[in-house]
Design a protein around this motif. Structure first.
Motif, PDB file in Angstrom:
ATOM      1  N   LEU A 128       0.841  -1.199   0.000  1.00 58.88           N
ATOM      2  CA  LEU A 128       0.000   0.000   0.000  1.00 58.88           C
ATOM      3  C   LEU A 128       0.874   1.247   0.000  1.00 58.88           C
ATOM      4  CD1 LEU A 128      -2.651   1.595   0.225  1.00 58.88           C
ATOM      5  CD2 LEU A 128      -2.507   1.289   2.702  1.00 58.88           C
ATOM      6  N   PHE A 129       1.900   1.252   0.838  1.00 62.89           N
ATOM      7  CA  PHE A 129       2.797   2.404   0.920  1.00 62.89           C
ATOM      8  C   PHE A 129       3.352   2.764  -0.459  1.00 62.89           C
ATOM      9  CE2 PHE A 129       6.867   4.454   1.567  1.00 62.89           C
ATOM     10  CZ  PHE A 129       6.544   5.447   2.468  1.00 62.89           C
ATOM     11  N   LEU A 130       3.799   1.769  -1.196  1.00 64.51           N
ATOM     12  CA  LEU A 130       4.343   2.010  -2.538  1.00 64.51           C
ATOM     13  C   LEU A 130       3.268   2.507  -3.493  1.00 64.51           C
ATOM     14  CD1 LEU A 130       6.764  -1.039  -2.789  1.00 64.51           C
ATOM     15  CD2 LEU A 130       7.406   1.384  -2.613  1.00 64.51           C
ATOM     16  N   SER A 131       2.044   2.010  -3.363  1.00 68.35           N
ATOM     17  CA  SER A 131       0.941   2.442  -4.227  1.00 68.35           C
ATOM     18  C   SER A 131       0.521   3.883  -3.973  1.00 68.35           C
ATOM     19  CB  SER A 131      -0.277   1.540  -4.008  1.00 68.35           C
ATOM     20  OG  SER A 131       0.011   0.232  -4.412  1.00 68.35           O
ATOM     21  N   LEU A 132       0.738   4.368  -2.758  1.00 68.69           N
ATOM     22  CA  LEU A 132       0.311   5.716  -2.391  1.00 68.69           C
ATOM     23  C   LEU A 132       1.233   6.812  -2.913  1.00 68.69           C
ATOM     24  CD1 LEU A 132      -0.759   5.074   1.310  1.00 68.69           C
ATOM     25  CD2 LEU A 132      -2.273   5.565  -0.623  1.00 68.69           C
ATOM     26  N   ASN A 133       2.404   6.445  -3.393  1.00 69.41           N
ATOM     27  CA  ASN A 133       3.361   7.446  -3.857  1.00 69.41           C
ATOM     28  C   ASN A 133       2.990   7.950  -5.242  1.00 69.41           C
ATOM     29  OD1 ASN A 133       5.327   7.598  -1.693  1.00 69.41           O
ATOM     30  ND2 ASN A 133       5.725   5.460  -2.177  1.00 69.41           N
ATOM     31  N   PRO A 134       2.861   9.271  -5.384  1.00 71.47           N
ATOM     32  CA  PRO A 134       2.561   9.827  -6.709  1.00 71.47           C
ATOM     33  C   PRO A 134       3.753   9.668  -7.652  1.00 71.47           C
ATOM     34  CG  PRO A 134       2.868  11.574  -5.091  1.00 71.47           C
ATOM     35  CD  PRO A 134       2.960  10.281  -4.351  1.00 71.47           C
ATOM     36  N   PHE A 143      -0.864  14.397  -1.186  1.00 72.81           N
ATOM     37  CA  PHE A 143      -1.717  13.594  -0.316  1.00 72.81           C
ATOM     38  C   PHE A 143      -3.132  13.445  -0.857  1.00 72.81           C
ATOM     39  CE2 PHE A 143       1.856  14.096   2.389  1.00 72.81           C
ATOM     40  CZ  PHE A 143       1.896  12.878   3.054  1.00 72.81           C
ATOM     41  N   LEU A 144      -3.602  14.398  -1.618  1.00 67.46           N
ATOM     42  CA  LEU A 144      -4.896  14.251  -2.280  1.00 67.46           C
ATOM     43  C   LEU A 144      -4.842  13.069  -3.260  1.00 67.46           C
ATOM     44  CD1 LEU A 144      -7.664  15.612  -2.309  1.00 67.46           C
ATOM     45  CD2 LEU A 144      -6.869  16.991  -4.241  1.00 67.46           C
ATOM     46  N   TYR A 145      -3.684  12.833  -3.841  1.00 64.67           N
ATOM     47  CA  TYR A 145      -3.451  11.703  -4.752  1.00 64.67           C
ATOM     48  C   TYR A 145      -3.832  10.374  -4.089  1.00 64.67           C
ATOM     49  CZ  TYR A 145      -0.752   8.465  -7.707  1.00 64.67           C
ATOM     50  OH  TYR A 145      -0.360   7.430  -8.520  1.00 64.67           O
ATOM     51  N   VAL A 199      -7.739   9.125   7.768  1.00 68.35           N
ATOM     52  CA  VAL A 199      -7.385  10.538   7.814  1.00 68.35           C
ATOM     53  C   VAL A 199      -5.868  10.669   7.815  1.00 68.35           C
ATOM     54  CG1 VAL A 199      -7.568  12.712   9.076  1.00 68.35           C
ATOM     55  CG2 VAL A 199      -9.490  11.102   9.090  1.00 68.35           C
ATOM     56  N   ASP A 200      -5.352  11.399   6.837  1.00 66.85           N
ATOM     57  CA  ASP A 200      -3.943  11.794   6.811  1.00 66.85           C
ATOM     58  C   ASP A 200      -3.892  13.196   7.395  1.00 66.85           C
ATOM     59  OD1 ASP A 200      -2.397   9.658   5.427  1.00 66.85           O
ATOM     60  OD2 ASP A 200      -3.833  10.054   3.827  1.00 66.85           O
ATOM     61  N   ASP A 201      -3.279  13.328   8.563  1.00 68.90           N
ATOM     62  CA  ASP A 201      -3.190  14.601   9.272  1.00 68.90           C
ATOM     63  C   ASP A 201      -1.708  14.947   9.402  1.00 68.90           C
ATOM     64  OD1 ASP A 201      -3.416  16.798  10.920  1.00 68.90           O
ATOM     65  OD2 ASP A 201      -4.660  15.798  12.423  1.00 68.90           O
ATOM     66  N   ILE A 202      -1.260  15.885   8.580  1.00 66.89           N
ATOM     67  CA  ILE A 202       0.169  16.204   8.479  1.00 66.89           C
ATOM     68  C   ILE A 202       0.430  17.607   9.004  1.00 66.89           C
ATOM     69  CG2 ILE A 202       2.091  16.548   6.864  1.00 66.89           C
ATOM     70  CD1 ILE A 202      -0.702  14.641   5.480  1.00 66.89           C
ATOM     71  N   THR A 203       1.464  17.717   9.821  1.00 64.97           N
ATOM     72  CA  THR A 203       1.962  19.015  10.257  1.00 64.97           C
ATOM     73  C   THR A 203       3.417  19.096   9.809  1.00 64.97           C
ATOM     74  OG1 THR A 203       0.534  18.865  12.206  1.00 64.97           O
ATOM     75  CG2 THR A 203       2.252  20.556  12.229  1.00 64.97           C
ATOM     76  N   PHE A 204       3.752  20.181   9.102  1.00 69.62           N
ATOM     77  CA  PHE A 204       5.115  20.303   8.586  1.00 69.62           C
ATOM     78  C   PHE A 204       5.589  21.743   8.700  1.00 69.62           C
ATOM     79  CE2 PHE A 204       2.607  21.614   4.984  1.00 69.62           C
ATOM     80  CZ  PHE A 204       3.372  22.589   4.358  1.00 69.62           C
ATOM     81  N   SER A 205       6.892  21.901   8.613  1.00 68.36           N
ATOM     82  CA  SER A 205       7.482  23.236   8.552  1.00 68.36           C
ATOM     83  C   SER A 205       8.703  23.190   7.643  1.00 68.36           C
ATOM     84  CB  SER A 205       7.905  23.716   9.939  1.00 68.36           C
ATOM     85  OG  SER A 205       8.582  24.956   9.832  1.00 68.36           O
TER      86      SER A 205
END
Length: 145
Positions: free
Chosen positions: A24-30, A132-134, A108-114
């Motif tokens: 799944l992880f590999l499939s999620l990569n755009p 992530f919309l991908y 839910v993908d909940d990402i916080t970044f800087s």
């Protein structure tokens, strides 16, 4: 900055949890940047995921550590924190929150970044948002009963 994207899938919580794996992880990569999975430790506290991002002219390592995980009858989540990030990111926290809902499961993908500055955060936001919309159609297809 924060990105939060929810996707409802037609599968039971335990099915979603059992299929949250390397495939799944590999499939999620755009498509861009191409990602080489160096290590996939899993989704439990202490596990490590290591990636190599290929930006054609240069490559960047991305290492995340699972710092927390939780499971109940109605929810499963794990949190990864970036420990070695591409040069354009200063911090990364990704909560993968999976909850039972009436008609299936909500992921839910909940990402916080800087990136270090508000201006570069704002420039990076749409790029990361669409990355992530991908995932939405991939999740729907992957977890179709």
């Amino acid at each position: 900055m924060r990105i939060k994207i929810a996707t409802e899938v037609q599968a039971e919580l335990d099915q979603v949890k059992s299929r949250f794996n390397e495939d799944l992880f590999l499939s999620l990569n755009p498509p861009f940047p191409p990602v080489k999975l160096v290590q996939f430790g899993g989704c439990k506290t202490g596990d490590v995921v290591e990636l190599e991002l290929n930006f054609i002219l240069f490559k960047q390592k991305w290492i995340s550590k699972i710092v927390e995980d939780y499971e109940s009858k109605y929810q499963w989540y794990f949190i990864d924190m970036g420990t070695k990030l591409p040069f354009f990111l200063k911090s990364w926290k990704h909560v993968h929150d999976v909850r039972k809902v009436t008609e299936g499961t909500m992921i839910v993908d909940d990402i916080t970044f800087s990136t270090g500055t508000l201006l570069t955060d704002m420039l990076m936001f749409p790029l990361l948002y669409f990355q992530f919309l991908y995932r939405k159609p991939v999740y729907k297809k992957w977890f179709k009963e």
